[in-house]
Design a protein around this motif. Structure first.
Motif, PDB file in Angstrom:
ATOM      1  N   ARG A   1       5.573   4.492   1.340  1.00  0.00           N
ATOM      2  CA  ARG A   1       6.511   4.006   0.324  1.00  0.00           C
ATOM      3  C   ARG A   1       7.324   2.841   0.873  1.00  0.00           C
ATOM      4  O   ARG A   1       7.500   1.822   0.205  1.00  0.00           O
ATOM      5  CB  ARG A   1       7.460   5.135  -0.063  1.00  0.00           C
ATOM      6  CG  ARG A   1       7.105   5.869  -1.336  1.00  0.00           C
ATOM      7  CD  ARG A   1       8.114   6.988  -1.575  1.00  0.00           C
ATOM      8  NE  ARG A   1       9.473   6.574  -1.237  1.00  0.00           N
ATOM      9  CZ  ARG A   1      10.393   6.239  -2.115  1.00  0.00           C
ATOM     10  NH1 ARG A   1      10.134   6.300  -3.387  1.00  0.00           N
ATOM     11  NH2 ARG A   1      11.583   5.860  -1.725  1.00  0.00           N
ATOM     12  N   ASP A   2       7.836   3.046   2.063  1.00  0.00           N
ATOM     13  CA  ASP A   2       8.674   2.015   2.682  1.00  0.00           C
ATOM     14  C   ASP A   2       7.886   0.748   2.968  1.00  0.00           C
ATOM     15  O   ASP A   2       8.449  -0.340   2.986  1.00  0.00           O
ATOM     16  CB  ASP A   2       9.306   2.545   3.970  1.00  0.00           C
ATOM     17  CG  ASP A   2      10.517   3.395   3.660  1.00  0.00           C
ATOM     18  OD1 ASP A   2      10.865   3.504   2.470  1.00  0.00           O
ATOM     19  OD2 ASP A   2      11.107   3.951   4.591  1.00  0.00           O
ATOM     20  N   ALA A   3       6.602   0.942   3.237  1.00  0.00           N
ATOM     21  CA  ALA A   3       5.790  -0.238   3.530  1.00  0.00           C
ATOM     22  C   ALA A   3       5.381  -0.941   2.250  1.00  0.00           C
ATOM     23  O   ALA A   3       4.755  -1.986   2.284  1.00  0.00           O
ATOM     24  CB  ALA A   3       4.563   0.164   4.336  1.00  0.00           C
ATOM     25  N   GLY A   4       5.728  -0.358   1.139  1.00  0.00           N
ATOM     26  CA  GLY A   4       5.459  -1.021  -0.119  1.00  0.00           C
ATOM     27  C   GLY A   4       4.214  -0.536  -0.847  1.00  0.00           C
ATOM     28  O   GLY A   4       3.784  -1.154  -1.807  1.00  0.00           O
ATOM     29  N   PHE A   5       3.635   0.566  -0.368  1.00  0.00           N
ATOM     30  CA  PHE A   5       2.506   1.138  -1.088  1.00  0.00           C
ATOM     31  C   PHE A   5       3.009   1.931  -2.287  1.00  0.00           C
ATOM     32  O   PHE A   5       4.082   2.529  -2.238  1.00  0.00           O
ATOM     33  CB  PHE A   5       1.693   2.067  -0.181  1.00  0.00           C
ATOM     34  CG  PHE A   5       0.960   1.386   0.930  1.00  0.00           C
ATOM     35  CD1 PHE A   5      -0.266   0.795   0.706  1.00  0.00           C
ATOM     36  CD2 PHE A   5       1.497   1.332   2.201  1.00  0.00           C
ATOM     37  CE1 PHE A   5      -0.949   0.164   1.733  1.00  0.00           C
ATOM     38  CE2 PHE A   5       0.831   0.697   3.243  1.00  0.00           C
ATOM     39  CZ  PHE A   5      -0.410   0.111   3.000  1.00  0.00           C
ATOM     40  N   SER A   6       2.220   1.939  -3.328  1.00  0.00           N
ATOM     41  CA  SER A   6       2.575   2.795  -4.458  1.00  0.00           C
ATOM     42  C   SER A   6       2.104   4.215  -4.140  1.00  0.00           C
ATOM     43  O   SER A   6       1.274   4.424  -3.251  1.00  0.00           O
ATOM     44  CB  SER A   6       1.895   2.316  -5.737  1.00  0.00           C
ATOM     45  OG  SER A   6       0.507   2.587  -5.678  1.00  0.00           O
ATOM     46  N   LEU A   7       2.616   5.178  -4.871  1.00  0.00           N
ATOM     47  CA  LEU A   7       2.205   6.559  -4.616  1.00  0.00           C
ATOM     48  C   LEU A   7       0.704   6.715  -4.819  1.00  0.00           C
ATOM     49  O   LEU A   7       0.051   7.460  -4.100  1.00  0.00           O
ATOM     50  CB  LEU A   7       2.972   7.514  -5.535  1.00  0.00           C
ATOM     51  CG  LEU A   7       4.481   7.604  -5.285  1.00  0.00           C
ATOM     52  CD1 LEU A   7       5.092   8.700  -6.150  1.00  0.00           C
ATOM     53  CD2 LEU A   7       4.785   7.860  -3.822  1.00  0.00           C
ATOM     54  N   ASP A   8       0.174   6.025  -5.781  1.00  0.00           N
ATOM     55  CA  ASP A   8      -1.270   6.097  -6.028  1.00  0.00           C
ATOM     56  C   ASP A   8      -2.065   5.554  -4.847  1.00  0.00           C
ATOM     57  O   ASP A   8      -3.071   6.132  -4.448  1.00  0.00           O
ATOM     58  CB  ASP A   8      -1.634   5.326  -7.304  1.00  0.00           C
ATOM     59  CG  ASP A   8      -1.265   6.114  -8.562  1.00  0.00           C
ATOM     60  OD1 ASP A   8      -0.906   7.302  -8.426  1.00  0.00           O
ATOM     61  OD2 ASP A   8      -1.330   5.544  -9.661  1.00  0.00           O
ATOM     62  N   GLU A   9      -1.595   4.465  -4.310  1.00  0.00           N
ATOM     63  CA  GLU A   9      -2.271   3.901  -3.136  1.00  0.00           C
ATOM     64  C   GLU A   9      -2.208   4.884  -1.976  1.00  0.00           C
ATOM     65  O   GLU A   9      -3.196   5.077  -1.262  1.00  0.00           O
ATOM     66  CB  GLU A   9      -1.604   2.587  -2.712  1.00  0.00           C
ATOM     67  CG  GLU A   9      -1.960   1.391  -3.571  1.00  0.00           C
ATOM     68  CD  GLU A   9      -1.202   0.140  -3.143  1.00  0.00           C
ATOM     69  OE1 GLU A   9      -1.839  -0.880  -2.881  1.00  0.00           O
ATOM     70  OE2 GLU A   9       0.046   0.179  -3.067  1.00  0.00           O
ATOM     71  N   ILE A  10      -1.066   5.485  -1.796  1.00  0.00           N
ATOM     72  CA  ILE A  10      -0.893   6.446  -0.710  1.00  0.00           C
ATOM     73  C   ILE A  10      -1.827   7.632  -0.898  1.00  0.00           C
ATOM     74  O   ILE A  10      -2.477   8.081   0.045  1.00  0.00           O
ATOM     75  CB  ILE A  10       0.567   6.923  -0.631  1.00  0.00           C
ATOM     76  CG1 ILE A  10       1.480   5.752  -0.268  1.00  0.00           C
ATOM     77  CG2 ILE A  10       0.722   8.038   0.402  1.00  0.00           C
ATOM     78  CD1 ILE A  10       2.960   6.034  -0.430  1.00  0.00           C
ATOM     79  N   ALA A  11      -1.907   8.086  -2.132  1.00  0.00           N
ATOM     80  CA  ALA A  11      -2.779   9.226  -2.428  1.00  0.00           C
ATOM     81  C   ALA A  11      -4.217   8.901  -2.039  1.00  0.00           C
ATOM     82  O   ALA A  11      -4.940   9.749  -1.521  1.00  0.00           O
ATOM     83  CB  ALA A  11      -2.691   9.587  -3.906  1.00  0.00           C
TER      84      ALA A  11
END
Lengths: 145, 145
Positions: free
Chosen positions: A56-66
């Motif tokens: 999140r802090d790096a600017g990824f969206s939750l979907d990207e993280i998932a």
DNA sequence: GTGCCACTTCAAGTCAACTTGAGGTCAAGC
DNA sequence: GCTTGACCTCAAGTTGACTTGAAGTGGCAC
């Protein structure tokens, strides 16, 4: 033992229970079972949550993280994606650095009005022309409550 | 003469007409009259829009920006506020810099899983300690659209 | 064994900053 | 003077990341 109920996880991670449920629904974390209705999590969910926070802090969206988590639950992070994100972050850093310097100058500037301060006007023109960002990109907002 | 209709303003500023109407409603800009239904703006609205763009880029909300304009319409920008924003930006910069370095390393790191890379784990812990306690601040997102 | 209450689900609400859509109006060109 | 089309208003929709509310449930203390 290694199992934590949702309140425990919330307490230890600082992430509200409602958010934990939301993250589970999104596939960001997984509960290991139930005690009654109550979710139980393995202790490693804390590490997972840290990873989510990092993303999140790096600017990824939750979907990207998932998408970074493989089916076995181990992070499978695309190195290309990381490099691209680092690049993007780098461009953001340049822009924000200029902005910080400009703000700092404007704050200390002796001109009677900011409109008479060349540095301020330069900043303004840059923002207006969009020269600082490729397209409209915003700096981080202050914390929501 | 100095009057521009909304389309002209949109064209010169790059700000869509819908956004100009929205900004007027928010009190960020003011139209000086109408030609028929059509809004007319004084040419200085362009400077005003530049100021709004700057504020946005610096991370101010539209409401905050609106508050910077005194009732006389002249920008009344608090130097303390600018300094505070510069501070905030500075903290963000430190964090994002660490993040970029971490991402860059992780992208190049030979460890089979990022979880086994000490540097990545260190980054994760750092992000976890900083980001989760103050877990409402996000890095800038990639450009919309 | 029963009442409490923190948990549960699911739907809906929130926030920011706009955009989109439907239906209306009017200056201008022909 | 009529059509045209860009503007107008007002309401509702959008996106992402959550939060909140209503109604239900079940483990645990008594």
């Amino acid at each position: 033992m290694g199992d934590l109920d949702i309140t425990e996880v919330a307490k230890r991670s600082g992430v509200p229970a409602s958010t934990l449920r939301f993250y589970e629904e999104k596939g960001l974390i997984t509960s290991i079972g139930r005690r009654g209705l109550r979710r139980l999590f393995d202790a490693d969910v804390l590490e997972r949550l840290a990873l989510v926070a990092l993303g999140r802090d790096a600017g990824f969206s939750l979907d990207e993280i998932a998408r970074m988590f493989a089916s076995d639950g181990r992070p499978r992070i695309d190195r290309k994606m990381l490099a691209a994100k680092a690049e993007e972050l780098d461009r953001t850093l340049l822009k924000l650095t200029a902005m910080r310097d400009g703000l700092r100058h404007a704050a200390a500037c002796p001109a009677p009005s900011h409109m008479e301060c060349p540095t301020f006007r330069r900043l303004m023109r840059a923002a207006a022309s969009g020269a600082m960002s490729e397209r409209t990109k915003k700096a981080p907002q202050p914390p929501r409550r």
